[in-house]
Design an enzyme around this catalytic site. Structure first.
Site, PDB file in Angstrom:
ATOM      1  N   GLY A  14    -100.402  42.544 -33.652  1.00  0.00           N
ATOM      2  CA  GLY A  14    -100.594  41.518 -32.622  1.00  0.00           C
ATOM      3  C   GLY A  14    -101.905  40.765 -32.694  1.00  0.00           C
ATOM      4  N   SER A  15    -102.505  40.638 -33.884  1.00  0.00           N
ATOM      5  CA  SER A  15    -103.767  39.882 -33.943  1.00  0.00           C
ATOM      6  C   SER A  15    -103.520  38.394 -33.676  1.00  0.00           C
ATOM      7  CB  SER A  15    -104.488  40.100 -35.273  1.00  0.00           C
ATOM      8  OG  SER A  15    -103.822  39.462 -36.334  1.00  0.00           O
ATOM      9  N   ASN A  16    -102.367  37.882 -34.088  1.00  0.00           N
ATOM     10  CA  ASN A  16    -102.047  36.479 -33.754  1.00  0.00           C
ATOM     11  C   ASN A  16    -101.817  36.321 -32.250  1.00  0.00           C
ATOM     12  OD1 ASN A  16    -101.836  34.528 -36.088  1.00  0.00           O
ATOM     13  ND2 ASN A  16    -100.777  36.302 -36.928  1.00  0.00           N
ATOM     14  N   ARG A  93     -88.262  40.550 -37.814  1.00  0.00           N
ATOM     15  CA  ARG A  93     -86.805  40.547 -37.996  1.00  0.00           C
ATOM     16  C   ARG A  93     -86.306  39.106 -38.096  1.00  0.00           C
ATOM     17  NH1 ARG A  93     -85.352  45.598 -37.293  1.00  0.00           N
ATOM     18  NH2 ARG A  93     -86.832  46.853 -36.116  1.00  0.00           N
ATOM     19  N   ILE A  94     -85.150  38.988 -38.735  1.00  0.00           N
ATOM     20  CA  ILE A  94     -84.521  37.671 -38.799  1.00  0.00           C
ATOM     21  C   ILE A  94     -83.857  37.410 -37.455  1.00  0.00           C
ATOM     22  CG2 ILE A  94     -82.681  36.349 -39.908  1.00  0.00           C
ATOM     23  CD1 ILE A  94     -83.356  37.974 -42.485  1.00  0.00           C
ATOM     24  N   ASN A 109     -92.605  29.908 -35.349  1.00  0.00           N
ATOM     25  CA  ASN A 109     -92.923  31.132 -36.083  1.00  0.00           C
ATOM     26  C   ASN A 109     -94.128  30.880 -36.977  1.00  0.00           C
ATOM     27  OD1 ASN A 109     -92.410  33.788 -37.321  1.00  0.00           O
ATOM     28  ND2 ASN A 109     -91.737  32.623 -39.117  1.00  0.00           N
ATOM     29  N   HIS A 111     -95.827  32.065 -40.537  1.00  0.00           N
ATOM     30  CA  HIS A 111     -95.463  32.762 -41.778  1.00  0.00           C
ATOM     31  C   HIS A 111     -96.678  32.754 -42.713  1.00  0.00           C
ATOM     32  CE1 HIS A 111     -92.848  34.370 -44.831  1.00  0.00           C
ATOM     33  NE2 HIS A 111     -93.392  33.535 -45.691  1.00  0.00           N
ATOM     34  N   ASP A 144     -81.742  28.207 -38.277  1.00  0.00           N
ATOM     35  CA  ASP A 144     -80.963  29.366 -38.708  1.00  0.00           C
ATOM     36  C   ASP A 144     -81.102  29.667 -40.201  1.00  0.00           C
ATOM     37  OD1 ASP A 144     -79.499  27.288 -39.634  1.00  0.00           O
ATOM     38  OD2 ASP A 144     -77.681  27.721 -38.483  1.00  0.00           O
ATOM     39  N   GLU A 176    -104.452  31.904 -39.989  1.00  0.00           N
ATOM     40  CA  GLU A 176    -103.342  32.007 -39.028  1.00  0.00           C
ATOM     41  C   GLU A 176    -103.870  31.932 -37.601  1.00  0.00           C
ATOM     42  OE1 GLU A 176    -100.441  35.148 -39.616  1.00  0.00           O
ATOM     43  OE2 GLU A 176    -101.067  35.383 -41.689  1.00  0.00           O
TER      44      GLU A 176
END
Ligand code: GAR
Length: 202
Positions: A14-16, A93-94, A109, A111, A144, A176
């Site tokens: 959880g650093s972001n 997870r996707i 999101n 990445h 998706d 990030e």
């Protein structure tokens, strides 16, 4: 400016998430974080939420008989929270199609690679193994496809000769922590417009 309600979904450290909490506190992001949702009851992100007095919802992936049942519980929780924006900050997870469709244009999101390179898990390891000279991070809307939604912002870092996966991950992570709050800020200021593959910044 009025603040927007956001919620964060995270699986681990959880650093972001912390960078978002800090940016809101500093006043650089006009948002209120109304919930943390996690699939992992052991996530350190939970402690960060408690410290910041942010309500936590645990949807424990391991407690469900199937991915489908898990996703239904997650969707129901997301609908109850119903913020202006969901931020996936280290969610591992996707996201299923039903959830993507329910929150289209309202879910982003982060990445740890320059998309479309190195999608999926272990993006930093993939970059080191491939031998690229630059990598970085990407914030994008979730659609998706796997890490394939319209790109909001990217930052790049050099990949140095001596780098292993961890060294590169650490260098990217510092970026990030700036890139994700910046994308949230732009969203909360109503400055992002999805135009096909492009995200226009007004
Ligand atoms: C971050 O590097 C994030 O980009 C990555 O996981 C890490 C979570 O760190 N996400 C993914 O790889 C998603 N596929 P954090 O929990 O300290 O924010």
């Amino acid at each position: 400016m009025r603040t927007k309600r956001i919620a964060v979904i995270a699986s681990g450290r959880g650093s972001n998430f912390q960078a978002i909490i800090d940016a809101i506190k500093e006043g650089t992001v006009p948002a209120t974080c109304i919930a943390l949702i996690t699939d992992n009851p052991k996530a350190y992100a939970i402690e960060r939420a408690e410290q910041a007095k942010i309500p936590v919802i645990v949807i424990d992936y391991a407690a469900f008989a199937s991915k489908k049942e898990y996703e239904q519980a997650l969707l129901a929780a997301m609908q109850r929270v119903n913020p202006a924006l969901f931020v996936l900050a280290g969610y591992m997870r996707i996201v299923g199609k039903e959830i993507v469709d329910a929150f289209s244009g309202r879910m982003i999101n982060i990445h740890p690679a320059l998309l479309p390179s190195f999608t999926g898990l272990h993006a930093q390891r993939q970059a080191v193994q491939y031998g690229v000279k630059v990598s970085g991070c990407t914030v994008h809307f979730v659609d998706d496809s796997l890490d394939g939604g319209p790109v909001i912002c990217q930052q790049c870092v050099p990949v140095l000769d001596g780098d292993d996966e961890d060294a590169l991950a650490e260098r990217i992570l510092a970026h990030e922590h700036r890139c994700l709050p910046e994308a949230i800020r732009l969203f909360c200021e109503d400055r992002l417009k999805i135009d096909g593959r492009r995200v226009r910044i007004r």
